[in-house]
Write a protein that holds these residues in place. Sequence first.
Motif, PDB file in Angstrom:
ATOM      1  N   GLY A  51     -50.176  91.747  33.311  1.00 32.54           N
ATOM      2  CA  GLY A  51     -50.251  93.207  33.301  1.00 32.54           C
ATOM      3  C   GLY A  51     -49.696  93.815  34.580  1.00 32.54           C
ATOM      4  N   ILE A  52     -50.064  93.272  35.736  1.00 32.67           N
ATOM      5  CA  ILE A  52     -49.552  93.810  36.993  1.00 32.67           C
ATOM      6  C   ILE A  52     -48.060  93.547  37.108  1.00 32.67           C
ATOM      7  N   GLY A  53     -47.610  92.432  36.555  1.00 35.10           N
ATOM      8  CA  GLY A  53     -46.176  92.139  36.548  1.00 35.10           C
ATOM      9  C   GLY A  53     -45.397  93.162  35.730  1.00 35.10           C
ATOM     10  N   ALA A  54     -45.937  93.546  34.584  1.00 35.13           N
ATOM     11  CA  ALA A  54     -45.282  94.547  33.742  1.00 35.13           C
ATOM     12  C   ALA A  54     -45.249  95.902  34.440  1.00 35.13           C
ATOM     13  N   LEU A  55     -46.350  96.276  35.066  1.00 37.51           N
ATOM     14  CA  LEU A  55     -46.417  97.559  35.765  1.00 37.51           C
ATOM     15  C   LEU A  55     -45.454  97.584  36.950  1.00 37.51           C
ATOM     16  N   LEU A  56     -45.511  96.566  37.786  1.00 42.81           N
ATOM     17  CA  LEU A  56     -44.640  96.519  38.960  1.00 42.81           C
ATOM     18  C   LEU A  56     -43.180  96.336  38.548  1.00 42.81           C
ATOM     19  N   GLY A  57     -42.943  95.496  37.550  1.00 42.09           N
ATOM     20  CA  GLY A  57     -41.572  95.285  37.076  1.00 42.09           C
ATOM     21  C   GLY A  57     -40.960  96.560  36.526  1.00 42.09           C
ATOM     22  N   ILE A  69     -62.587 100.398  44.097  1.00 43.24           N
ATOM     23  CA  ILE A  69     -61.350 100.947  44.660  1.00 43.24           C
ATOM     24  C   ILE A  69     -60.166 100.582  43.777  1.00 43.24           C
ATOM     25  N   LYS A  70     -60.103  99.327  43.344  1.00 47.75           N
ATOM     26  CA  LYS A  70     -59.016  98.906  42.461  1.00 47.75           C
ATOM     27  C   LYS A  70     -59.051  99.684  41.145  1.00 47.75           C
ATOM     28  N   LEU A  71     -60.242  99.919  40.613  1.00 50.88           N
ATOM     29  CA  LEU A  71     -60.376 100.689  39.380  1.00 50.88           C
ATOM     30  C   LEU A  71     -59.931 102.134  39.587  1.00 50.88           C
ATOM     31  N   ALA A  72     -60.307 102.734  40.714  1.00 48.78           N
ATOM     32  CA  ALA A  72     -59.898 104.111  40.998  1.00 48.78           C
ATOM     33  C   ALA A  72     -58.379 104.221  41.084  1.00 48.78           C
ATOM     34  N   PHE A  73     -57.747 103.288  41.781  1.00 47.48           N
ATOM     35  CA  PHE A  73     -56.286 103.287  41.864  1.00 47.48           C
ATOM     36  C   PHE A  73     -55.674 103.152  40.473  1.00 47.48           C
ATOM     37  N   LEU A  74     -56.222 102.249  39.670  1.00 47.44           N
ATOM     38  CA  LEU A  74     -55.679 102.010  38.335  1.00 47.44           C
ATOM     39  C   LEU A  74     -55.858 103.225  37.432  1.00 47.44           C
ATOM     40  N   LEU A 122     -49.487 102.883  44.790  1.00 50.27           N
ATOM     41  CA  LEU A 122     -50.818 102.475  44.336  1.00 50.27           C
ATOM     42  C   LEU A 122     -50.787 101.090  43.685  1.00 50.27           C
ATOM     43  N   THR A 123     -49.704 100.792  42.988  1.00 52.21           N
ATOM     44  CA  THR A 123     -49.563  99.467  42.371  1.00 52.21           C
ATOM     45  C   THR A 123     -49.510  98.383  43.445  1.00 52.21           C
ATOM     46  N   VAL A 124     -48.679  98.596  44.452  1.00 49.07           N
ATOM     47  CA  VAL A 124     -48.560  97.617  45.538  1.00 49.07           C
ATOM     48  C   VAL A 124     -49.875  97.525  46.308  1.00 49.07           C
ATOM     49  N   ASN A 175     -52.831  98.024  45.133  1.00 47.77           N
ATOM     50  CA  ASN A 175     -53.753  97.290  44.266  1.00 47.77           C
ATOM     51  C   ASN A 175     -53.534  95.784  44.395  1.00 47.77           C
ATOM     52  N   ILE A 176     -52.285  95.380  44.459  1.00 44.02           N
ATOM     53  CA  ILE A 176     -51.959  93.952  44.612  1.00 44.02           C
ATOM     54  C   ILE A 176     -52.484  93.441  45.945  1.00 44.02           C
ATOM     55  N   PHE A 177     -52.214  94.176  47.020  1.00 40.65           N
ATOM     56  CA  PHE A 177     -52.644  93.723  48.334  1.00 40.65           C
ATOM     57  C   PHE A 177     -54.164  93.709  48.469  1.00 40.65           C
ATOM     58  N   ILE A 178     -54.837  94.672  47.864  1.00 40.83           N
ATOM     59  CA  ILE A 178     -56.303  94.654  47.882  1.00 40.83           C
ATOM     60  C   ILE A 178     -56.811  93.409  47.174  1.00 40.83           C
ATOM     61  N   ALA A 179     -56.224  93.090  46.035  1.00 38.68           N
ATOM     62  CA  ALA A 179     -56.664  91.920  45.262  1.00 38.68           C
ATOM     63  C   ALA A 179     -56.456  90.628  46.031  1.00 38.68           C
ATOM     64  N   VAL A 180     -55.349  90.537  46.754  1.00 35.46           N
ATOM     65  CA  VAL A 180     -54.992  89.284  47.414  1.00 35.46           C
ATOM     66  C   VAL A 180     -55.673  89.116  48.772  1.00 35.46           C
ATOM     67  N   THR A 181     -55.797  90.211  49.514  1.00 39.24           N
ATOM     68  CA  THR A 181     -56.240  90.065  50.904  1.00 39.24           C
ATOM     69  C   THR A 181     -57.731  90.344  51.119  1.00 39.24           C
TER      70      THR A 181
END
Length: 117
Positions: free
Chosen positions: A15-21, A73-78, A105-107, A109-115
Amino acid sequence: MDVLINVFVGLHIIGIGALLGGFLTQMKAMGAGTARFTPAMLHGALTMLVTGAVLVGLNQAQDYSLNNTKIGIKLAFLIVILALVYVKRDDERVPKPLFGVVGALTVANIFIAVTWH
């Protein structure tokens, strides 16, 4: 249950790949002022919402510890991403700042998830 969680993590990443792509494929058009939200962006964001909710439920069912602040926070961004993409999905042109907000916001969200652990 861990296998099921891993399947939904994989779907969440798709899903994140589709959004970012979808965002990245419109970068050149954004520079020209002709960017638009693609169906892949909407479907990717919806996939993230559904799989994220399922992941929270599955992790709670396993009594794994969850960082509710991070999830919130991730949900709010989404939700902001989904609202913007859904409302403007049929527009031929999306203003650069609005399109940039979705990308940022997409990027984020990715960084929040990873870091954020």
